[in-house]
Design a protein around this motif. Structure first.
Motif, PDB file in Angstrom:
ATOM      1  N   ASP A 202     -52.329 -24.672  26.712  1.00  0.00           N
ATOM      2  CA  ASP A 202     -51.171 -23.763  26.771  1.00  0.00           C
ATOM      3  C   ASP A 202     -50.060 -24.290  27.681  1.00  0.00           C
ATOM      4  O   ASP A 202     -49.615 -23.615  28.620  1.00  0.00           O
ATOM      5  CB  ASP A 202     -51.608 -22.364  27.205  1.00  0.00           C
ATOM      6  CG  ASP A 202     -52.420 -21.658  26.139  1.00  0.00           C
ATOM      7  OD1 ASP A 202     -52.441 -22.134  25.000  1.00  0.00           O
ATOM      8  OD2 ASP A 202     -53.051 -20.626  26.455  1.00  0.00           O
ATOM      9  N   CYS A 204     -46.631 -24.781  28.911  1.00  0.00           N
ATOM     10  CA  CYS A 204     -45.421 -23.990  28.730  1.00  0.00           C
ATOM     11  C   CYS A 204     -44.650 -23.894  30.044  1.00  0.00           C
ATOM     12  O   CYS A 204     -45.189 -24.185  31.108  1.00  0.00           O
ATOM     13  CB  CYS A 204     -45.790 -22.592  28.229  1.00  0.00           C
ATOM     14  SG  CYS A 204     -44.366 -21.600  27.703  1.00  0.00           S
ATOM     15  N   TRP A 205     -43.375 -23.514  29.945  1.00  0.00           N
ATOM     16  CA  TRP A 205     -42.466 -23.192  31.041  1.00  0.00           C
ATOM     17  C   TRP A 205     -41.893 -24.405  31.750  1.00  0.00           C
ATOM     18  O   TRP A 205     -40.696 -24.469  32.002  1.00  0.00           O
ATOM     19  CB  TRP A 205     -43.145 -22.290  32.088  1.00  0.00           C
ATOM     20  CG  TRP A 205     -43.656 -20.992  31.579  1.00  0.00           C
ATOM     21  CD1 TRP A 205     -44.961 -20.613  31.425  1.00  0.00           C
ATOM     22  CD2 TRP A 205     -42.879 -19.873  31.143  1.00  0.00           C
ATOM     23  NE1 TRP A 205     -45.062 -19.345  30.933  1.00  0.00           N
ATOM     24  CE2 TRP A 205     -43.794 -18.856  30.747  1.00  0.00           C
ATOM     25  CE3 TRP A 205     -41.520 -19.617  31.054  1.00  0.00           C
ATOM     26  CZ2 TRP A 205     -43.373 -17.625  30.262  1.00  0.00           C
ATOM     27  CZ3 TRP A 205     -41.099 -18.390  30.582  1.00  0.00           C
ATOM     28  CH2 TRP A 205     -42.023 -17.411  30.192  1.00  0.00           C
ATOM     29  N   ASP A 232     -44.881 -17.502  25.499  1.00  0.00           N
ATOM     30  CA  ASP A 232     -45.222 -17.764  26.897  1.00  0.00           C
ATOM     31  C   ASP A 232     -46.398 -18.724  27.014  1.00  0.00           C
ATOM     32  O   ASP A 232     -46.789 -19.095  28.131  1.00  0.00           O
ATOM     33  CB  ASP A 232     -45.528 -16.460  27.643  1.00  0.00           C
ATOM     34  CG  ASP A 232     -46.668 -15.670  27.031  1.00  0.00           C
ATOM     35  OD1 ASP A 232     -46.710 -15.558  25.798  1.00  0.00           O
ATOM     36  OD2 ASP A 232     -47.515 -15.153  27.784  1.00  0.00           O
ATOM     37  N   HIS A 233     -46.945 -19.170  25.877  1.00  0.00           N
ATOM     38  CA  HIS A 233     -48.018 -20.162  25.883  1.00  0.00           C
ATOM     39  C   HIS A 233     -47.609 -21.460  25.189  1.00  0.00           C
ATOM     40  O   HIS A 233     -48.268 -22.486  25.384  1.00  0.00           O
ATOM     41  CB  HIS A 233     -49.273 -19.598  25.211  1.00  0.00           C
ATOM     42  CG  HIS A 233     -49.913 -18.506  25.996  1.00  0.00           C
ATOM     43  ND1 HIS A 233     -51.057 -18.677  26.746  1.00  0.00           N
ATOM     44  CD2 HIS A 233     -49.561 -17.201  26.174  1.00  0.00           C
ATOM     45  CE1 HIS A 233     -51.385 -17.545  27.338  1.00  0.00           C
ATOM     46  NE2 HIS A 233     -50.489 -16.627  26.999  1.00  0.00           N
ATOM     47  N   VAL A 234     -46.543 -21.413  24.380  1.00  0.00           N
ATOM     48  CA  VAL A 234     -46.126 -22.622  23.658  1.00  0.00           C
ATOM     49  C   VAL A 234     -44.663 -22.974  23.888  1.00  0.00           C
ATOM     50  O   VAL A 234     -44.229 -24.067  23.534  1.00  0.00           O
ATOM     51  CB  VAL A 234     -46.383 -22.477  22.142  1.00  0.00           C
ATOM     52  CG1 VAL A 234     -47.854 -22.232  21.870  1.00  0.00           C
ATOM     53  CG2 VAL A 234     -45.525 -21.375  21.520  1.00  0.00           C
ATOM     54  N   GLY A 235     -43.891 -22.060  24.484  1.00  0.00           N
ATOM     55  CA  GLY A 235     -42.477 -22.328  24.696  1.00  0.00           C
ATOM     56  C   GLY A 235     -41.654 -22.099  23.437  1.00  0.00           C
ATOM     57  O   GLY A 235     -42.110 -21.536  22.446  1.00  0.00           O
ATOM     58  N   GLY A 251     -41.892 -26.352  26.432  1.00  0.00           N
ATOM     59  CA  GLY A 251     -43.300 -26.199  26.087  1.00  0.00           C
ATOM     60  C   GLY A 251     -43.764 -27.261  25.123  1.00  0.00           C
ATOM     61  O   GLY A 251     -43.535 -28.452  25.307  1.00  0.00           O
TER      62      GLY A 251
END
Length: 400
Positions: A202, A204-205, A232-235, A251
């Motif tokens: 995951d 991301c960010w 919020d896990h892959v962008g 992400g």
């Protein structure tokens, strides 16, 4: 404040132990004449003898100061110094659990996992009702088990370990990082210790921060695992109403741009959602991971993908070496993922929890996708008081 605490403890110790508290490294560097060294050693012995005969009150004060200085040194990143001070506190007060705890945290930071676990176990034996000691001991036990099976798990928390400093000239990135911290996402590096190959779970960010962690840990990135397709896990582009802000979260797409040959391990049912948020990705960029898909990092590290729909149609958990579960947003300590978002389904979630995850061994460690209730839990614990408890005919959890 920690620097002040360290300086204060050091000053007090210099008064109480004028010779015994000298810096060992400084003494080694100071090459003095043999006669002077003998004289100083004699004075040191005299000071130690005076101190040891000075009574319990002075011993307690010095042990406390050494423990406090160990805590301050640990907070300042001086882990070797923290371990030395804790060891000296133990020499003075071996039956004091706090000193053993300080030594455990310092040794763990130095990478001496088994020694740290032994120190924590001693602290727990002396302070059996201290919840903080108990949790730290359990964490060290898990790390020692990981080390024994040749597995490395690096848990990164948004806002603490990455997505921290955007810089004054990047106000949009600063807002994104602030939101990442509020979301409390976990990103994991799961690695085979021998081969050093790892997958990131995951990502991301903050791709820069995540790749910096990979480099810092001296790992070789071999794949990117996606537990589910939420932004919020892959962008990518966030869903409404945030889509109106016209921002793009770093992400999976950014990771693929930098590493074109990196496999993106996503369940087939969530690939469309990932592509919708990241239109620059194409179908051939993905490695579909249907239920039962396997991925090997080394001779001793195997990943098995479990389809666990409910939060999204393609949610999946990753079971490593049949004893470490990376659950994404399917299972949290004491709770489970939401089913009221697009693609969520309560019957699917119940099936995933009650039939699939509850069938795993009780001792399986669970690493969740967010800091919602703790850094980890176990299948057995969730069966007792979490969302893996058996459900009766009326849909209510039954007590055993």
């Amino acid at each position: 404040p920690r620097a002040g605490q360290y300086a204060f403890s050091a000053a007090m110790l210099r008064q109480l132990l004028p010779r015994a508290d000298e810096d060992e490294e400084a003494k080694e560097e100071a090459k003095e004449e043999e006669a002077k060294e003998e004289e100083e050693e004699s004075e040191k012995n005299d000071a130690d003898a005076w101190f040891m005969g000075a009574g319990d009150e002075r011993t307690d004060v010095c042990a406390l100061l050494l423990s406090n200085r160990s805590a301050a040194a640990f907070a300042l990143g001086k882990y070797a110094a923290a371990a030395r001070d804790a060891a000296r506190a133990i020499e003075l007060r071996g039956a004091w659990g706090k000193a053993h705890f300080r030594r455990g945290e310092a040794l763990l930071a130095l990478g001496r996992v088994r020694d740290a676990y032994a120190a924590y176990r001693r602290a727990l034996a002396l302070e059996p009702h201290d919840a903080h000691v108990r949790v730290s001991c359990e964490r060290a036990r898990i790390l020692a088990q990981n080390e024994a099976m040749g597995l490395r798990v690096v848990q990164l928390l948004a806002g603490r370990d990455f997505a921290q400093h955007a810089g004054r000239w990047h106000p949009i990135r600063a807002k994104i990082f602030g939101f990442a911290g509020a979301m409390q996402n976990y990103v994991y590096l799961v690695a085979d210790a021998a081969s050093r190959k790892c997958v990131v779970v995951d990502a991301c960010w903050d791709v820069d921060g995540i790749l910096a962690a990979v480099a810092r840990e001296r790992l070789l990135l071999a794949g990117a695992v996606v537990t589910h397709g939420h932004f919020d896990h892959v962008g990518g582009l966030p869903p409404p109403p945030f889509a109106a802000l016209r921002i793009r979260v770093a992400g999976l797409a950014e990771l693929k741009r930098r590493m074109p040959h990196l496999p993106l391990l996503v369940h087939p049912l969530d690939i469309p959602e990932v592509m919708g948020a990241n239109p620059q990705l194409r179908a051939h960029d993905f490695t579909p991971t249907p239920n039962g898909f396997g991925f090997r990092l080394g001779e001793r590290t195997d990943l098995a993908f479990m389809h666990t729909p409910g939060h999204t149609p393609g949610s999946q958990c990753v079971l490593v070496n049949r004893c470490r579960l990376f659950s994404g947003d399917t299972l949290f300590p004491g709770s489970c993922g939401r089913t009221d978002l697009k693609g969520g389904c309560m019957p699917d979630m119940l099936e995933s929890l009650q039939a699939r995850l509850a069938a795993l061994a009780d001792q399986t460690i669970v690493y969740p996708g967010h800091e919602y209730g703790g850094e980890w839990t176990t299948i057995g614990r969730e069966k007792k008081r979490g969302f893996l408890r058996a459900v009766g005919p009326q849909g209510r959890a039954t007590r055993k």
